[in-house]
Design an enzyme around this catalytic site. Structure first.
Site, PDB file in Angstrom:
ATOM      1  CE  LYS A  85      -6.857  13.879  -0.715  1.00 38.57           C
ATOM      2  NZ  LYS A  85      -6.780  12.619  -1.434  1.00 38.57           N
ATOM      3  NE  ARG A  86      -5.013  10.303   9.362  1.00 38.99           N
ATOM      4  CZ  ARG A  86      -4.800   9.479  10.383  1.00 38.99           C
ATOM      5  NH1 ARG A  86      -5.629   8.492  10.631  1.00 38.99           N
ATOM      6  NH2 ARG A  86      -3.759   9.651  11.180  1.00 38.99           N
ATOM      7  CE  LYS A 118      -3.403  10.856   2.392  1.00 36.73           C
ATOM      8  NZ  LYS A 118      -4.158  10.183   1.301  1.00 36.73           N
ATOM      9  CE  LYS A 176     -14.142   6.822  -0.355  1.00 37.36           C
ATOM     10  NZ  LYS A 176     -13.525   7.283   0.912  1.00 37.36           N
ATOM     11  CB  THR A 223     -10.307   4.812  -2.302  1.00 40.82           C
ATOM     12  OG1 THR A 223     -10.038   5.190  -0.949  1.00 40.82           O
ATOM     13  CG2 THR A 223      -9.589   3.516  -2.631  1.00 40.82           C
ATOM     14  CG  HIS A 275      -2.145  -0.789   1.066  1.00 42.41           C
ATOM     15  ND1 HIS A 275      -3.301  -0.312   0.494  1.00 42.41           N
ATOM     16  CD2 HIS A 275      -2.391  -2.070   1.409  1.00 42.41           C
ATOM     17  CE1 HIS A 275      -4.215  -1.273   0.505  1.00 42.41           C
ATOM     18  NE2 HIS A 275      -3.682  -2.355   1.048  1.00 42.41           N
TER      19      HIS A 275
HETATM   20  C1  LIG Z   1     -12.197   7.245   1.227  1.00 38.79           C
HETATM   21  C2  LIG Z   1     -11.724   7.642   2.563  1.00 38.79           C
HETATM   22  C3  LIG Z   1     -10.363   7.844   2.790  1.00 38.79           C
HETATM   23  C4  LIG Z   1      -9.320   7.728   1.695  1.00 38.79           C
HETATM   24  O1  LIG Z   1      -9.201   8.971   1.072  1.00 38.79           O
HETATM   25  P1  LIG Z   1      -7.956   9.315   0.129  1.00 38.79           P
HETATM   26  O2  LIG Z   1      -8.352  10.620  -0.466  1.00 38.79           O
HETATM   27  O3  LIG Z   1      -7.881   8.236  -0.885  1.00 38.79           O
HETATM   28  O4  LIG Z   1      -6.768   9.413   0.993  1.00 38.79           O
HETATM   29  C5  LIG Z   1      -9.951   8.228   4.047  1.00 38.79           C
HETATM   30  N1  LIG Z   1     -10.834   8.397   5.049  1.00 38.79           N
HETATM   31  C6  LIG Z   1     -12.149   8.236   4.859  1.00 38.79           C
HETATM   32  C7  LIG Z   1     -13.071   8.462   5.998  1.00 38.79           C
HETATM   33  C8  LIG Z   1     -12.644   7.845   3.622  1.00 38.79           C
HETATM   34  O5  LIG Z   1     -13.958   7.663   3.458  1.00 38.79           O
END
Ligand SMILES: *Cc1c(COP(=O)(O)O)cnc(C)c1O
Length: 795
Positions: free
Chosen positions: A532-533, A538, A644, A640, A351
């Site tokens: 995101k985190r 990022k 979305k 991911t 990952h």
């Molecule tokens: C989808 C999701 C992530 C992953 O987000 P990335 O933009 O791919 O880092 C992290 N936290 C939550 C709560 C999510 O739903």
């Protein structure tokens, strides 16, 4: 699917309220109603769930076991009603009982047994495996406390413990009969030509099962989470002597194992408790797998015909040596047969390429906690070296007094996969080049996906309704069908309806923002979302620097034709990640200044609702106009979140990183705002030791922005607050914020131009939805089933 009607469901809810909750409807709280509804819905899962288990036994079907330290599940009630086809019936039944379905649904706490993308992927995979009828178990830890809750105090992140099990969890079944002893420490004795592990500590792993029901209730799998319990009984003698604390010690020690989720998956800490948690999950899971397998009465070497085990990152990589140990020590296989058998079962998903995230254990710690496994690991390493004599001397599992979990997982897996096309190539080229040369067919790619049931059908009802109206039903389990939307994108009426659906979501989100952030935003502004985190790679910093540049430009020229924007941030930082916490503070400081600036007004608002989690993502993603996916190229394995947003009709502003590359490929350059250095250019750029100074000196806007921050414009009460952060951009800037700033600004200007042309924008947005079929996790799981697990659907 069930033939349940609203009146029948209503009767079931009342029955549970009385007989399960022991409550009179006249005195029932929202919690009581939620429990009663959850139990009534859960009842509907039991039939398909049992039928699936029975069918798997009857046909002797191969099973998949997904081992993951994280499952970021979120809420389950509405998701279950959606998959059972009971969403509207449930709403009606609750209305007849005088209750608001939405309010009930939002009363459920998020199951936050994960940090971010990796854990959410595991949750999406569970749902897709159930939808596709892939017989599967998820194995994880039933943490008492999931990911911490985030608050802001004067703009700073403050963490408080999360307590999702404070209330009853209606979705799980305790299985006290399914418990296993997990051992640690002690020593190994060599007796009668065999190695015998004499453990120093033991705990019990107790199973808690949550059913996972697929789309239309056609199949159900199990998520089995382990809770740690003491093996030694409570010490009554000590208690009676008045030594209460000592009497409870073994219990406290054991429970520590499933007490808390480690709140970080991107830096590696080397804590012994973490190793113990990883082994606790893995050993309990493997014992359970072998128990189920031997019940079937097969020869032990037939294990790979019936069992596929997937390791979600290296966290459960101890599965290799543990399976060998069980096969050799308990089932009497010789070492090489055990190794071949284990490897034929195991797959490993990588990952991350971030070197600081790759797990390595000091041999001292590893050997102390798992002495028998230390022997086995050394034997695996020696076997591999003997079998592949051309293996370079610097490659191996045990090097420099460390056990490298990546190499261990690679050597013990028959397939290793990356999570996007770019990432899989970088895994081959940069992470395991020598092992890849020795095993050229082992690394494969499996681009991530997300489940369209939760991330479109459930969370975006206006768009889902429009899709069904336009192309009919069935897209939920065949997301490629969204392509049928494409011919409609030329029609004004469709675009108008698409815009209306988006606006409905934005109106709801504007109200949600007013409630949660106390900021009024216009639903006609462009909603620009980065959730995101919080991590340097990022690059939330790049986004907030652009926000400051925008604020400054508006102030310079307020009468220009500005496209109003709402910058929405969301995300948690690891508690000990100092720089990420500074970035959070800066975003909140900028929000405070910008949102109260009368010159700027509605042209720019900045909001940062606290405590980002799955439920918040479900609120924000459908309302987004623009998806921020701006990581330093080569650093985001897949992402991911990006998928979305695409599914929900938000074009991406992004770099060529992770699955962005494939999003761009699917949607076409004209529907994507591409900017920034490529992964190769990033590496080249870093060769200039003064790359950031050169980039800053080339951009007047960036100089101005950095100067404003350094002067304390956003922190007047503490003007020096961001000196270190600004210094970092000037002189360090490992993630190349400065080098990508100018091209990011240009791309953002292009976004403004595109948004100002309403029909152009709507066509772009709709094209993103229409071309998003590839990013369904159903596609991902089908591909794992074919390429890694060799398992067929049982449907
Ligand atoms: C989808 C999701 C992530 C992953 O987000 P990335 O933009 O791919 O880092 C992290 N936290 C939550 C709560 C999510 O739903």
């Amino acid at each position: 699917m069930t033939d349940l009607t609203a009146p029948k469901l209503k009767a079931e809810i009342l029955r549970h309220l009385t007989y399960t909750l022991g409550k009179d409807a006249a005195h029932a709280s929202i919690y009581d109603w939620r429990m009663a509804l959850s139990y009534a819905i859960r009842d509907q899962i039991m039939g398909p769930w049992f039928a699936s288990t029975r069918k798997t036994w009857d046909t002797g079907h191969k099973r998949v076991y997904y081992l993951s330290m994280e499952f970021l599940i979120g809420r389950l009630l509405e998701d279950a009603t959606i998959n059972l086809g009971l969403r509207d019936i449930a709403e009606k039944a609750m209305a007849q009982l005088g209750q608001d379905f939405r309010e009930i649904v939002e009363d459920e706490p998020d199951a936050a047994l994960g940090n971010g993308g990796l854990g959410r992927l595991a949750a999406c995979f569970m749902e897709s495996m159930a939808t596709l009828g892939c017989p599967a178990y998820g194995y994880g830890i039933r943490y008492e406390h999931g990911l911490f809750r985030q608050r802001f105090e004067d703009g700073r992140q403050v963490e408080t413990p999360e307590d999702w099990l404070k209330e009853r969890n209606p979705w799980e079944f305790d299985r006290p009969e399914a418990s296993y002893t997990v051992a640690f420490k002690g020593h190994v004795e060599h007796r009668f030509g065999r190695d015998i592990w004499v453990p120093g500590e033991t705990v019990l792993a107790e199973a808690h099962d949550t059913p996972v029901i697929g789309w239309q209730g056609r199949w159900g799998n199990t998520l089995r989470l382990w809770a740690a319990r003491p093996t030694t009984m409570f010490d009554l003698e000590r208690f009676n002597r008045g030594d209460y604390a000592a009497a409870a010690e073994p219990e406290a020690l054991a429970r520590t194992l499933s007490r808390v989720l480690y709140p970080d998956d991107t830096t590696y800490q080397g804590k012994e408790l973490r190793l113990k948690q990883e082994y606790f999950l893995t050993s309990a899971a493997l014992q359970d797998i072998l128990r189920r397998f031997t019940t079937g009465g097969h020869a032990i070497t037939d294990l790979p015909k019936h069992v596929a085990i997937q390791m979600n990152d290296t966290h459960p990589a101890i599965a290799g040596p543990e399976l060998i140990r069980l096969l050799v020590d308990d089932h009497g296989l010789d070492f090489e047969t055990a190794l071949d058998t284990a490897r034929a079962c195991l797959g490993y998903t990588n990952h991350t390429l971030l070197p600081e995230a790759l797990e390595r254990w000091a041999t001292f710690t590893f050997g102390n906690v798992l002495p028998r496994h230390m022997q086995i690991v050394e034997r695996i390493d020696a076997w591999h070296k003997a079998k592949y004599p051309t293996r370079p001397h610097y490659v191996g599992i045990v090097k420099h007094q460390e056990v490298r979990m990546g190499e261990l997982a690679f050597i013990m897996a028959h397939k290793v996969n990356g999570v996007s096309a770019l990432h899989s190539e970088l895994v081959k080229k940069n992470l395991f080049p020598e092992l890849n040369a020795l095993h050229p067919d082992r690394i494969v790619n499996q681009t991530n996906g997300v489940t369209p049931r939760r991330w479109l059908k459930m969370s975006n009802r206006p768009l889902s309704a429009l899709i069904t109206k336009t192309i009919g039903e069935g897209w939920e389990a065949d997301l490629d069908r969204l392509r049928e939307l494409e011919p409609h994108i030329k029609k004004k009426t469709f675009l108008k309806a698409f815009g209306a659906a988006k606006r409905e979501n934005k109106v709801a989100t504007a109200a949600w923002i007013a409630e949660h952030c106390g900021v009024t935003v216009s639903p006609d502004a462009l909603f620009d979302v980065q959730i995101k985190r919080i991590h340097e790679y990022k690059r939330q910093l790049l986004n907030i620097l652009e926000t400051i540049a925008r604020w400054h430009a508006i102030r310079q020229n307020p009468d220009a034709d500005w496209v109003p924007r709402v910058k929405i941030f969301g995300g948690k930082s690891a508690p000990g990640y100092f720089v990420a916490k500074e970035i959070i503070h800066l975003i909140n400081d900028v929000a405070k200044v910008a949102n109260h600036d009368p010159v700027v007004g509605d042209r720019l608002k900045v909001v940062y609702p606290a405590n980002y989690n799955v439920s918040m993502a479900e609120h924000l993603v459908p309302a987004a106009d623009l998806s921020e996916q701006i990581s330093t190229a080569g650093k985001e394995a897949s992402g991911t979140g990006n998928m979305k947003f695409m599914i929900n009709g938000a074009p991406t502003i992004g770099t060529l990183d992770g699955a962005n590359v494939e999003i761009l490929q699917e949607v076409g350059a004209e529907n994507f705002f591409l900017f920034g250095l490529t992964a190769e250019q990033v590496v080249k750029r870093r060769e200039d030791p003064e790359h950031s100074r050169h980039a800053i000196e080339a951009s007047q806007e960036l100089q101005d922005v950095l100067q404003m921050i350094a002067e304390g414009l956003f922190s007047p009460e503490d003007p020096g607050r961001y000196h270190a952060l600004v210094h970092r951009v000037w002189h360090h800037d490992y993630f190349l914020v400065a080098s990508d700033f100018a091209s990011y600004l240009t791309a953002q200007a292009e976004v403004d131009r595109a948004y100002a042309d309403r029909n152009r924008w709507l066509a772009m947005a709709a094209m993103n939805t229409a071309r998003s079929g590839f990013f369904s996790s159903d596609r991902t799981i089908r591909s794992y089933m074919a390429d890694i697990w060799s398992v067929q659907s049982a449907l």
